[in-house]
Design a protein around this motif. Structure first.
Motif, PDB file in Angstrom:
ATOM      1  N   TRP A   1       0.926  -1.098   0.283  1.00 39.18           N
ATOM      2  CA  TRP A   1       0.292   0.164  -0.519  1.00 39.18           C
ATOM      3  C   TRP A   1       0.874   1.513  -0.504  1.00 39.18           C
ATOM      4  O   TRP A   1       1.183   2.224  -1.013  1.00 39.18           O
TER       5      TRP A   1
ATOM      6  N   PHE B   1      -9.268   0.676  -0.930  1.00 37.80           N
ATOM      7  CA  PHE B   1     -10.344  -0.113  -0.467  1.00 37.80           C
ATOM      8  C   PHE B   1     -10.665  -0.952  -0.926  1.00 37.80           C
ATOM      9  O   PHE B   1     -10.020  -1.946  -1.475  1.00 37.80           O
TER      10      PHE B   1
ATOM     11  N   LEU C   1      -4.939  -3.606  12.346  1.00 31.42           N
ATOM     12  CA  LEU C   1      -5.963  -4.682  11.397  1.00 31.42           C
ATOM     13  C   LEU C   1      -6.322  -5.804  11.931  1.00 31.42           C
ATOM     14  O   LEU C   1      -7.178  -6.004  11.359  1.00 31.42           O
TER      15      LEU C   1
ATOM     16  N   MET D   1     -13.968  -1.171   3.447  1.00 26.56           N
ATOM     17  CA  MET D   1     -12.903  -0.355   4.447  1.00 26.56           C
ATOM     18  C   MET D   1     -11.827   0.178   3.674  1.00 26.56           C
ATOM     19  O   MET D   1     -11.530  -0.029   2.681  1.00 26.56           O
TER      20      MET D   1
ATOM     21  N   PHE E   1      -8.448   3.441   3.330  1.00 26.39           N
ATOM     22  CA  PHE E   1      -7.639   5.136   3.361  1.00 26.39           C
ATOM     23  C   PHE E   1      -7.434   5.761   2.944  1.00 26.39           C
ATOM     24  O   PHE E   1      -7.585   5.947   2.009  1.00 26.39           O
TER      25      PHE E   1
ATOM     26  N   GLN F   1      -6.659   9.490   2.841  1.00 29.99           N
ATOM     27  CA  GLN F   1      -4.797  10.739   3.235  1.00 29.99           C
ATOM     28  C   GLN F   1      -4.801  11.231   2.369  1.00 29.99           C
ATOM     29  O   GLN F   1      -5.660  11.965   1.094  1.00 29.99           O
TER      30      GLN F   1
ATOM     31  N   HIS G   1      -5.674   8.815   8.093  1.00 32.63           N
ATOM     32  CA  HIS G   1      -6.862   7.005   8.514  1.00 32.63           C
ATOM     33  C   HIS G   1      -7.091   6.287   7.827  1.00 32.63           C
ATOM     34  O   HIS G   1      -7.983   6.418   6.584  1.00 32.63           O
ATOM     35  N   ALA G   2      -8.266   5.220   8.473  1.00 33.67           N
ATOM     36  CA  ALA G   2      -9.238   4.322   7.821  1.00 33.67           C
ATOM     37  C   ALA G   2     -10.444   4.242   8.527  1.00 33.67           C
ATOM     38  O   ALA G   2     -10.615   4.602   9.401  1.00 33.67           O
ATOM     39  N   HIS G   3     -11.098   4.030   7.473  1.00 33.17           N
ATOM     40  CA  HIS G   3     -12.139   4.086   7.500  1.00 33.17           C
ATOM     41  C   HIS G   3     -13.147   2.563   7.772  1.00 33.17           C
ATOM     42  O   HIS G   3     -12.639   1.930   6.795  1.00 33.17           O
TER      43      HIS G   3
END
Length: 350
Positions: free
Chosen positions: A138, A157, A265, A284, A286, A288, A302-304
């Motif tokens: 990533w 994602f 994770l 999910m 990220f 940025q 951040h990550a959702h």
């Protein structure tokens, strides 16, 4: 002003503000007492197989576009055979500028990242060292794609599970790198910038400090990251993963950050699986900072996690009625969701 003096009675209907999206969510905790006649049973566990000859993502198999996958033994990345974006110079669209009917050309690159050759695995079932390799990819993809002058944003994602529209259970995610910043990260950029200009500090860093003070919405954490149910969560068991130090992008990661993100994770997704004893579906991704060459001191990486399940392995939340026409609404409070996730085991099947 303390959080206790600003919070409404959580047992009554109230709405909560999401400063990251500058929008609201209606919370109706009294509705958890209403009668429920929907399905609450657990589905039968699917058969786990390490290799599926019909899977177009497994090593050595032919993909839908005709290409043959190598016999990969780690992370495998390839350009999406049916990409939503196409590279090249953007073509101008015919027509005069119009305030009502407006269109613009969009270019970009779409890639697929296979996490592991084992068809049966998910992030929660992978070894930490293997997840670290995914995180490193990533980072590499963010740097490589983001360095291209025609790319302004790199969106990574994962859609996990058929309930979330995943067309293949093989462990994988997608990367869409686009010429323009998409709507969601653009909205977050504007909100974070406004906060930064007003306070001189970053929105999500300040928010995390508030969450660490109370602890009631934190699910799990390690030296570098925190997973929590955001105060403004829309989905029943939605979570947000935040860094404890200043990170704006995968490009800022050190090896320690990669190992810590892999750890958080795995721990979070294992808790998800243990919630209803099922391979937990979710979307999910990220968020940025953009890669258009501008400076974004306001940005926090951040990550959702947006999981749809509500009451059981088969009962999902639907965004319908008032939620489509008015605003999002949830029944269980974020605090109760966090408490439930926090109490789950981080051991598979626990």
């Amino acid at each position: 002003m303390s959080s206790e003096t600003t919070q409404p009675n959580r047992n009554r209907p109230h709405r909560r503000y999401n400063p990251l999206r500058r929008s609201w969510v209606l919370v109706s905790p009294q509705r958890t007492a209403r009668p429920w006649q929907g399905e609450t049973t657990k589905p039968a566990a699917p058969q786990r197989i390490a290799y599926d000859p019909s899977c177009y993502l497994c090593p050595g198999n032919k993909r839908s576009g005709g290409q043959v996958n190598p016999q990969y033994d780690g992370v495998f990345v390839f350009d999406n055979d049916f990409a939503a974006l196409m590279p090249g110079e953007p073509e101008s669209l015919v027509g005069e500028p119009d305030d009502l009917l407006r269109a613009e050309a969009e270019t970009g690159i779409c890639r697929v990242v296979c996490f592991h050759p084992d068809h049966s695995l998910t992030l929660s079932q992978m070894q930490p060292a293997d997840i670290v390799k995914v995180v490193e990819v990533w980072q590499q993809e963010t740097v490589e794609l983001g360095s291209r002058p025609e790319i302004s944003y790199v969106q990574i994602f994962e859609n996990r599970g058929a309930m979330m529209g995943s067309s293949n259970p093989h462990p994988h995610c997608q990367i869409w790198a686009s010429g323009h910043v998409p709507d969601e990260p653009l909205a977050e950029t504007l909100a974070q910038r406004e906060y930064f200009l007003k306070h001189g500090t970053t929105l999500l860093d300040d928010y995390l400090k508030r969450e660490q003070q109370s602890g009631e919405r934190i699910v799990c954490e390690n030296a570098h990251f925190v997973a929590l149910v955001p105060f403004w969560a829309v989905w029943p068991f939605e979570t947000l993963v935040l860094p404890k130090s200043r990170l704006g992008s995968f490009a800022d990661f050190t090896p320690e950050h990669s190992a810590a993100l892999a750890d958080i994770l795995k721990r979070l997704t294992t808790r998800y699986d243990n919630l209803f004893q099922v391979s937990f579906p979710y979307t999910m991704g990220f968020h940025q900072r953009p890669t258009d060459g501008e400076s974004y001191p306001e940005w926090t990486f951040h990550a959702h996690f947006y999981p749809p399940l509500l009451r059981s392995a088969e009962v999902k939340k639907f965004m319908v009625g008032f939620e489509m026409l008015g605003m999002p609404q949830r029944d269980i409070t974020p605090e109760s969701a966090a408490e439930r996730l926090r109490g789950l085991s981080e051991v598979a099947g626990g």
